[in-house]
Design a protein around this motif. Structure first.
Motif: not given
Length: 254
Positions: A1-3, A92-96, A108-117, A120-129
Protein backbone atom coordinates in the motif's frame (compact mmCIF):
# COMPACT_ATOMS: atom_id res chain seq x y z
CA UNK A 1 0.00 0.00 0.00
CA UNK A 2 1.16 3.55 -0.72
CA UNK A 3 2.65 5.55 2.15
CA UNK A 4 0.08 7.96 3.59
CA UNK A 5 1.40 11.55 3.65
CA UNK A 6 -1.49 12.58 5.91
CA UNK A 7 0.03 10.83 8.88
CA UNK A 8 1.73 14.21 9.35
CA UNK A 9 -0.32 16.45 11.70
CA UNK A 10 0.48 19.52 9.59
CA UNK A 11 -0.67 17.84 6.36
CA UNK A 12 -3.84 16.69 8.11
CA UNK A 13 -4.55 20.21 9.41
CA UNK A 14 -4.43 21.73 5.92
CA UNK A 15 -6.13 18.89 4.03
CA UNK A 16 -9.65 20.36 4.13
CA UNK A 17 -8.45 23.78 2.95
CA UNK A 18 -6.68 22.27 -0.07
CA UNK A 19 -9.62 20.01 -0.93
CA UNK A 20 -12.61 22.29 -0.35
CA UNK A 21 -15.69 22.06 -2.58
CA UNK A 22 -15.32 18.40 -3.56
CA UNK A 23 -17.89 17.17 -6.09
CA UNK A 24 -17.61 13.60 -4.85
CA UNK A 25 -19.45 14.49 -1.61
CA UNK A 26 -22.65 15.33 -3.51
CA UNK A 27 -22.38 12.09 -5.47
CA UNK A 28 -22.05 9.85 -2.41
CA UNK A 29 -24.71 11.72 -0.43
CA UNK A 30 -27.13 11.30 -3.33
CA UNK A 31 -26.22 7.62 -3.69
CA UNK A 32 -27.01 7.07 0.00
CA UNK A 33 -30.38 8.77 -0.53
CA UNK A 34 -31.12 6.55 -3.53
CA UNK A 35 -30.29 3.41 -1.58
CA UNK A 36 -32.63 4.37 1.27
CA UNK A 37 -35.89 5.33 -0.52
CA UNK A 38 -37.94 4.91 2.66
CA UNK A 39 -35.84 7.44 4.52
CA UNK A 40 -32.28 7.63 5.89
CA UNK A 41 -30.97 4.86 8.04
CA UNK A 42 -28.28 3.04 6.06
CA UNK A 43 -25.31 1.59 7.86
CA UNK A 44 -22.40 3.23 6.00
CA UNK A 45 -18.76 2.17 6.19
CA UNK A 46 -16.42 4.98 5.13
CA UNK A 47 -13.04 3.41 4.29
CA UNK A 48 -10.24 5.97 4.33
CA UNK A 49 -12.51 8.44 6.13
CA UNK A 50 -9.77 11.06 6.45
CA UNK A 51 -10.82 14.19 8.33
CA UNK A 52 -14.39 12.90 8.47
CA UNK A 53 -16.05 15.67 6.46
CA UNK A 54 -18.22 13.33 4.38
CA UNK A 55 -18.87 10.91 7.24
CA UNK A 56 -20.26 13.72 9.37
CA UNK A 57 -22.54 14.85 6.51
CA UNK A 58 -23.84 11.31 6.07
CA UNK A 59 -24.50 11.05 9.80
CA UNK A 60 -26.29 14.43 9.77
CA UNK A 61 -28.52 13.04 7.01
CA UNK A 62 -29.60 10.25 9.37
CA UNK A 63 -27.32 7.37 8.40
CA UNK A 64 -25.29 5.31 10.84
CA UNK A 65 -21.65 5.85 9.91
CA UNK A 66 -18.44 4.04 10.80
CA UNK A 67 -15.28 5.76 9.57
CA UNK A 68 -12.00 3.84 9.26
CA UNK A 69 -8.63 5.48 8.61
CA UNK A 70 -5.00 4.49 9.28
CA UNK A 71 -3.80 8.07 9.93
CA UNK A 72 -4.27 9.12 13.55
CA UNK A 73 -3.69 12.78 12.65
CA UNK A 74 -6.67 12.69 10.27
CA UNK A 75 -8.89 10.84 12.73
CA UNK A 76 -8.07 13.38 15.44
CA UNK A 77 -9.55 16.09 13.23
CA UNK A 78 -12.55 13.88 12.40
CA UNK A 79 -13.32 13.20 16.05
CA UNK A 80 -13.20 16.88 17.00
CA UNK A 81 -15.03 18.41 14.06
CA UNK A 82 -18.64 19.57 14.69
CA UNK A 83 -20.86 16.48 14.47
CA UNK A 84 -17.92 14.12 14.80
CA UNK A 85 -19.45 12.53 17.89
CA UNK A 86 -22.23 11.08 15.71
CA UNK A 87 -19.77 8.81 13.87
CA UNK A 88 -17.93 5.72 15.11
CA UNK A 89 -14.25 6.22 14.28
CA UNK A 90 -11.83 3.30 13.98
CA UNK A 91 -8.07 3.64 13.66
CA UNK A 92 -6.98 1.03 11.13
CA UNK A 93 -7.74 -0.46 7.75
CA UNK A 94 -10.74 -2.20 6.21
CA UNK A 95 -9.96 -5.41 8.08
CA UNK A 96 -10.90 -3.59 11.31
CA UNK A 97 -14.49 -3.01 10.16
CA UNK A 98 -17.30 -5.01 11.80
CA UNK A 99 -18.35 -8.12 9.87
CA UNK A 100 -21.60 -8.10 7.89
CA UNK A 101 -22.75 -4.79 9.34
CA UNK A 102 -22.74 -2.31 6.44
CA UNK A 103 -25.36 -1.60 3.79
CA UNK A 104 -23.01 0.69 1.88
CA UNK A 105 -19.20 0.86 1.83
CA UNK A 106 -17.59 3.90 0.24
CA UNK A 107 -13.99 4.77 -0.61
CA UNK A 108 -13.62 8.45 -1.45
CA UNK A 109 -10.60 10.66 -2.07
CA UNK A 110 -9.32 8.05 -4.55
CA UNK A 111 -8.48 5.70 -1.70
CA UNK A 112 -8.67 2.78 -4.16
CA UNK A 113 -5.51 4.04 -5.87
CA UNK A 114 -3.40 3.65 -2.74
CA UNK A 115 -3.45 -0.15 -3.12
CA UNK A 116 -0.53 -0.62 -5.45
CA UNK A 117 -0.31 -4.37 -6.03
CA UNK A 118 -2.93 -6.77 -7.31
CA UNK A 119 -2.63 -8.76 -4.08
CA UNK A 120 -3.26 -5.75 -1.82
CA UNK A 121 -6.23 -4.70 -3.97
CA UNK A 122 -7.76 -8.19 -3.85
CA UNK A 123 -7.22 -8.31 -0.08
CA UNK A 124 -9.01 -4.99 0.34
CA UNK A 125 -12.01 -6.15 -1.72
CA UNK A 126 -12.20 -9.33 0.36
CA UNK A 127 -12.35 -7.27 3.58
CA UNK A 128 -15.06 -5.02 2.11
CA UNK A 129 -17.06 -8.06 1.01
CA UNK A 130 -16.86 -9.43 4.55
CA UNK A 131 -17.95 -6.10 6.06
CA UNK A 132 -21.05 -5.76 3.84
CA UNK A 133 -24.38 -7.47 4.33
CA UNK A 134 -25.54 -9.64 1.38
CA UNK A 135 -26.91 -7.20 -1.19
CA UNK A 136 -24.92 -4.30 0.27
CA UNK A 137 -23.17 -1.91 -2.08
CA UNK A 138 -19.57 -0.86 -2.59
CA UNK A 139 -18.98 2.51 -4.27
CA UNK A 140 -15.62 4.05 -5.09
CA UNK A 141 -13.74 6.03 -7.70
CA UNK A 142 -10.39 5.57 -9.41
CA UNK A 143 -8.89 8.00 -11.92
CA UNK A 144 -9.04 6.87 -15.54
CA UNK A 145 -5.46 6.27 -16.74
CA UNK A 146 -6.59 7.26 -20.24
CA UNK A 147 -7.11 10.85 -19.04
CA UNK A 148 -3.43 11.04 -17.96
CA UNK A 149 -4.13 13.25 -14.92
CA UNK A 150 -0.53 12.94 -13.69
CA UNK A 151 0.64 15.09 -16.62
CA UNK A 152 -1.07 18.06 -14.94
CA UNK A 153 0.37 17.37 -11.48
CA UNK A 154 3.08 19.98 -11.84
CA UNK A 155 3.49 23.39 -10.17
CA UNK A 156 2.08 25.25 -13.18
CA UNK A 157 -1.33 23.59 -12.75
CA UNK A 158 -1.46 22.76 -9.04
CA UNK A 159 -0.13 25.84 -7.25
CA UNK A 160 -2.67 27.47 -4.94
CA UNK A 161 -2.78 29.71 -1.86
CA UNK A 162 -5.11 28.86 1.02
CA UNK A 163 -5.96 30.10 4.52
CA UNK A 164 -4.03 28.29 7.24
CA UNK A 165 -5.98 27.03 10.30
CA UNK A 166 -3.45 28.77 12.57
CA UNK A 167 -3.77 32.09 10.74
CA UNK A 168 -2.25 33.60 7.64
CA UNK A 169 -1.95 31.65 4.41
CA UNK A 170 0.11 28.89 2.87
CA UNK A 171 0.92 28.01 -0.73
CA UNK A 172 1.13 24.44 -1.99
CA UNK A 173 1.75 22.57 -5.20
CA UNK A 174 2.62 19.10 -6.53
CA UNK A 175 5.93 17.86 -7.91
CA UNK A 176 5.94 14.77 -10.12
CA UNK A 177 8.64 12.25 -9.23
CA UNK A 178 8.08 9.11 -11.34
CA UNK A 179 5.65 7.46 -13.78
CA UNK A 180 5.87 3.82 -14.83
CA UNK A 181 3.71 1.70 -17.15
CA UNK A 182 1.25 2.70 -19.84
CA UNK A 183 -2.45 3.70 -19.67
CA UNK A 184 -3.67 0.55 -21.42
CA UNK A 185 -2.13 -1.79 -18.83
CA UNK A 186 -2.03 0.54 -15.80
CA UNK A 187 0.16 3.26 -14.38
CA UNK A 188 2.12 3.50 -11.14
CA UNK A 189 2.81 7.17 -10.38
CA UNK A 190 4.71 8.89 -7.56
CA UNK A 191 4.54 12.56 -6.58
CA UNK A 192 5.02 14.72 -3.51
CA UNK A 193 3.43 17.85 -2.15
CA UNK A 194 5.36 21.04 -1.51
CA UNK A 195 4.14 23.63 1.02
CA UNK A 196 5.49 27.12 1.57
CA UNK A 197 4.50 29.17 4.62
CA UNK A 198 6.14 32.22 6.12
CA UNK A 199 9.12 31.77 3.82
CA UNK A 200 9.70 28.15 4.84
CA UNK A 201 9.30 25.32 2.33
CA UNK A 202 8.46 21.75 3.36
CA UNK A 203 7.94 18.52 1.45
CA UNK A 204 5.44 15.73 2.05
CA UNK A 205 6.39 12.08 2.01
CA UNK A 206 6.31 10.71 -1.57
CA UNK A 207 2.83 9.44 -2.47
CA UNK A 208 2.43 6.56 -4.94
CA UNK A 209 -0.85 5.80 -6.72
CA UNK A 210 -2.04 3.02 -9.03
CA UNK A 211 -4.14 3.95 -12.08
CA UNK A 212 -6.03 0.78 -13.06
CA UNK A 213 -7.86 0.40 -16.38
CA UNK A 214 -11.63 -0.05 -16.18
CA UNK A 215 -11.48 -3.66 -17.36
CA UNK A 216 -9.05 -4.51 -14.56
CA UNK A 217 -11.32 -2.94 -11.95
CA UNK A 218 -14.38 -4.73 -13.30
CA UNK A 219 -12.66 -8.13 -13.35
CA UNK A 220 -11.36 -7.71 -9.80
CA UNK A 221 -14.83 -6.84 -8.52
CA UNK A 222 -16.36 -9.89 -10.19
CA UNK A 223 -13.67 -12.17 -8.77
CA UNK A 224 -14.23 -10.72 -5.29
CA UNK A 225 -17.95 -11.55 -5.32
CA UNK A 226 -19.48 -8.27 -6.50
CA UNK A 227 -21.94 -7.55 -9.31
CA UNK A 228 -21.17 -4.25 -11.05
CA UNK A 229 -24.43 -2.30 -11.26
CA UNK A 230 -23.41 1.16 -12.45
CA UNK A 231 -20.37 2.93 -13.85
CA UNK A 232 -19.85 6.66 -14.42
CA UNK A 233 -17.09 8.74 -15.99
CA UNK A 234 -17.48 11.90 -13.92
CA UNK A 235 -19.25 13.29 -10.84
CA UNK A 236 -22.24 14.48 -12.88
CA UNK A 237 -22.85 10.80 -13.76
CA UNK A 238 -21.68 11.12 -17.32
CA UNK A 239 -20.88 8.04 -19.38
CA UNK A 240 -17.47 6.40 -19.23
CA UNK A 241 -15.37 7.31 -22.26
CA UNK A 242 -11.72 6.86 -23.19
CA UNK A 243 -11.00 10.36 -21.84
CA UNK A 244 -13.45 10.63 -18.93
CA UNK A 245 -11.58 11.71 -15.79
CA UNK A 246 -12.95 9.06 -13.44
CA UNK A 247 -14.04 5.46 -13.17
CA UNK A 248 -16.84 5.64 -10.57
CA UNK A 249 -18.21 2.19 -9.83
CA UNK A 250 -21.20 1.01 -7.81
CA UNK A 251 -21.33 -2.75 -7.14
CA UNK A 252 -23.58 -5.09 -5.18
CA UNK A 253 -22.25 -7.77 -2.84
CA UNK A 254 -23.44 -11.21 -3.90
Amino acid sequence: MSRNPYESPEAARTYDEENAGRQDFDFYLELARELSPDGPGLSVLDIGAGTGALGVELAAAGHGVTGVDPALAMLDIARHRPGGEQVTWIHGYADAAPEGAADLAIMTGHVAQYFLTDDSWRELLAHVHRALRPGGRLAFESRNPGARAWERWIPEFTRGTYPHPAGGTFTSWIEMLDVQGDPAAGIIETHRGVTERAGTKSYSAPETLAFRPLATLETSLEQAGFDLERRFGDWSRGAVTAQSPEHILVSRRL
